[in-house]
Motif scaffolding. Structure first.
Motif, PDB file in Angstrom:
ATOM      1  N   LYS A   1       3.130  -2.421  14.487  1.00 50.67           N
ATOM      2  CA  LYS A   1       4.141  -1.504  13.956  1.00 50.67           C
ATOM      3  C   LYS A   1       4.421  -1.674  12.462  1.00 50.67           C
ATOM      4  N   PRO A   2       4.623  -2.893  11.950  1.00 53.83           N
ATOM      5  CA  PRO A   2       4.863  -2.997  10.505  1.00 53.83           C
ATOM      6  C   PRO A   2       3.685  -2.467   9.673  1.00 53.83           C
ATOM      7  N   TYR A   3       2.480  -2.722  10.142  1.00 56.72           N
ATOM      8  CA  TYR A   3       1.298  -2.253   9.425  1.00 56.72           C
ATOM      9  C   TYR A   3       1.151  -0.729   9.540  1.00 56.72           C
ATOM     10  N   GLN A   4       1.542  -0.185  10.693  1.00 58.20           N
ATOM     11  CA  GLN A   4       1.534   1.276  10.843  1.00 58.20           C
ATOM     12  C   GLN A   4       2.535   1.914   9.882  1.00 58.20           C
ATOM     13  N   THR A   5       3.707   1.303   9.762  1.00 63.17           N
ATOM     14  CA  THR A   5       4.711   1.812   8.830  1.00 63.17           C
ATOM     15  C   THR A   5       4.170   1.798   7.409  1.00 63.17           C
ATOM     16  N   LEU A   6       3.522   0.713   7.037  1.00 60.21           N
ATOM     17  CA  LEU A   6       2.927   0.615   5.702  1.00 60.21           C
ATOM     18  C   LEU A   6       1.846   1.674   5.510  1.00 60.21           C
TER      19      LEU A   6
ATOM     20  N   CYS B   1       1.819   4.639   2.723  1.00 60.16           N
ATOM     21  CA  CYS B   1       0.708   4.837   1.793  1.00 60.16           C
ATOM     22  C   CYS B   1       0.137   6.246   1.930  1.00 60.16           C
ATOM     23  N   SER B   2      -0.014   6.699   3.155  1.00 61.06           N
ATOM     24  CA  SER B   2      -0.535   8.042   3.398  1.00 61.06           C
ATOM     25  C   SER B   2       0.368   9.095   2.765  1.00 61.06           C
ATOM     26  N   ASN B   3       1.659   8.978   2.980  1.00 57.20           N
ATOM     27  CA  ASN B   3       2.619   9.946   2.440  1.00 57.20           C
ATOM     28  C   ASN B   3       2.635   9.956   0.912  1.00 57.20           C
TER      29      ASN B   3
ATOM     30  N   LEU C   1       7.954  -5.969   7.077  1.00 56.56           N
ATOM     31  CA  LEU C   1       8.642  -4.918   6.364  1.00 56.56           C
ATOM     32  C   LEU C   1      10.139  -5.123   6.507  1.00 56.56           C
ATOM     33  N   ASN C   2      10.634  -6.109   5.773  1.00 51.27           N
ATOM     34  CA  ASN C   2      12.059  -6.430   5.842  1.00 51.27           C
ATOM     35  C   ASN C   2      12.932  -5.385   5.178  1.00 51.27           C
ATOM     36  N   ASN C   3      12.396  -4.714   4.163  1.00 48.44           N
ATOM     37  CA  ASN C   3      13.164  -3.722   3.438  1.00 48.44           C
ATOM     38  C   ASN C   3      12.265  -2.510   3.160  1.00 48.44           C
ATOM     39  N   PRO C   4      12.124  -1.617   4.146  1.00 51.21           N
ATOM     40  CA  PRO C   4      11.201  -0.480   3.999  1.00 51.21           C
ATOM     41  C   PRO C   4      11.503   0.409   2.795  1.00 51.21           C
ATOM     42  N   GLN C   5      12.777   0.631   2.506  1.00 48.48           N
ATOM     43  CA  GLN C   5      13.115   1.498   1.368  1.00 48.48           C
ATOM     44  C   GLN C   5      12.670   0.877   0.046  1.00 48.48           C
ATOM     45  N   GLN C   6      12.911  -0.411  -0.095  1.00 43.57           N
ATOM     46  CA  GLN C   6      12.495  -1.101  -1.316  1.00 43.57           C
ATOM     47  C   GLN C   6      10.967  -1.076  -1.443  1.00 43.57           C
ATOM     48  N   LEU C   7      10.277  -1.307  -0.341  1.00 43.01           N
ATOM     49  CA  LEU C   7       8.816  -1.264  -0.368  1.00 43.01           C
ATOM     50  C   LEU C   7       8.337   0.139  -0.742  1.00 43.01           C
ATOM     51  N   HIS C   8       8.930   1.148  -0.150  1.00 46.57           N
ATOM     52  CA  HIS C   8       8.566   2.533  -0.466  1.00 46.57           C
ATOM     53  C   HIS C   8       8.750   2.802  -1.959  1.00 46.57           C
ATOM     54  N   ASP C   9       9.884   2.369  -2.511  1.00 46.86           N
ATOM     55  CA  ASP C   9      10.153   2.573  -3.929  1.00 46.86           C
ATOM     56  C   ASP C   9       9.111   1.865  -4.800  1.00 46.86           C
TER      57      ASP C   9
ATOM     58  N   LEU D   1       6.016   1.069  -3.899  1.00 48.38           N
ATOM     59  CA  LEU D   1       4.747   1.788  -3.753  1.00 48.38           C
ATOM     60  C   LEU D   1       4.755   3.067  -4.583  1.00 48.38           C
ATOM     61  N   GLN D   2       5.889   3.725  -4.612  1.00 47.44           N
ATOM     62  CA  GLN D   2       6.018   4.959  -5.404  1.00 47.44           C
ATOM     63  C   GLN D   2       5.829   4.664  -6.901  1.00 47.44           C
ATOM     64  N   LYS D   3       6.352   3.538  -7.362  1.00 52.39           N
ATOM     65  CA  LYS D   3       6.165   3.134  -8.762  1.00 52.39           C
ATOM     66  C   LYS D   3       4.687   2.857  -9.038  1.00 52.39           C
ATOM     67  N   LEU D   4       4.029   2.213  -8.097  1.00 46.41           N
ATOM     68  CA  LEU D   4       2.598   1.960  -8.269  1.00 46.41           C
ATOM     69  C   LEU D   4       1.819   3.271  -8.367  1.00 46.41           C
ATOM     70  N   LYS D   5       2.142   4.193  -7.495  1.00 47.22           N
ATOM     71  CA  LYS D   5       1.475   5.501  -7.495  1.00 47.22           C
ATOM     72  C   LYS D   5       1.700   6.213  -8.830  1.00 47.22           C
TER      73      LYS D   5
END
Length: 180
Positions: A41-46, A50-52, A1-9, A11-15
């Motif tokens: 930890k990186p997998y927990q963050t992911l 996903c849960s959120n 998870l090099n860029n958590p914010q980008q990943l979150h964004d 995932l949000q687009k996918l949702k």
């Protein structure tokens, strides 16, 4: 998870596109950095992301290396403490070892700390995952699968790209001392 914010964004687009969930490999070479020591930890963050977002997460327990195959853009070798072991690798007729995955012929040999076998190492890894993700399993984590070897294909690594061109006929990899 090099860029958590980008990943979150992303995932949000996918949702928002009505995607139900995502799949990710849980790489042995990343997680078990030292024998019996795991970093989830990186997998927990992911999983938390996903849960959120209300996305499902499917994890693949990948006990082979990542990289070195057709189309691979990453390189995740097996853990160094595994790579240091001798006599547990698929071997061709000329004695060349392939260290993408521990040979199935070594699965029940007590070669690791405390006399553990590769199968016990895999079981301990999955147990650690299960304990770490107990709050997500069944809700966010709705799929868990065990990869079946190099490239997840349950194939013998018969055409190592360092010596073969994909897709060739390959060569039997059954000449290690345990296979013979």
């Amino acid at each position: 998870l090099n860029n958590p914010q980008q990943l979150h964004d992303q995932l949000q687009k996918l949702k928002s596109a009505k995607v139900e969930g995502v799949m990710v490999d849980a790489w042995f070479g990343i997680v078990e950095f030292q024998e019996n020591h795991y970093n989830w930890k990186p997998y927990q963050t992911l999983a938390d992301m996903c849960s959120n977002l209300g996305l499902k997460l499917h994890l693949v327990m990948s006990f082979h290396q990542c990289g070195g195959n057709t189309g691979d853009a990453c390189d995740i070798p097996l853990p160094p403490w595994v790579l240091a072991k001798e006599g547990i690798w698929y071997t061709d007729n000329e004695g060349n070892e392939n260290k993408e995955y521990i040979s199935l012929f070594a699965d029940h040999l007590p070669v690791f700390e405390g006399g553990r076998t590769p199968v016990q190492v895999y079981a301990d890894y999955i147990q650690s995952f299960s304990e770490t993700f107990k709050d997500h399993i069944g809700s966010t984590v709705t799929g868990i699968e065990v990869s079946l070897g190099p490239a997840g294909e349950m194939r013998y690594p018969s055409y190592p790209l360092s010596r073969w061109t994909f897709c060739g006929v390959g060569e039997f990899q059954c000449y290690d001392r345990n296979a013979v």
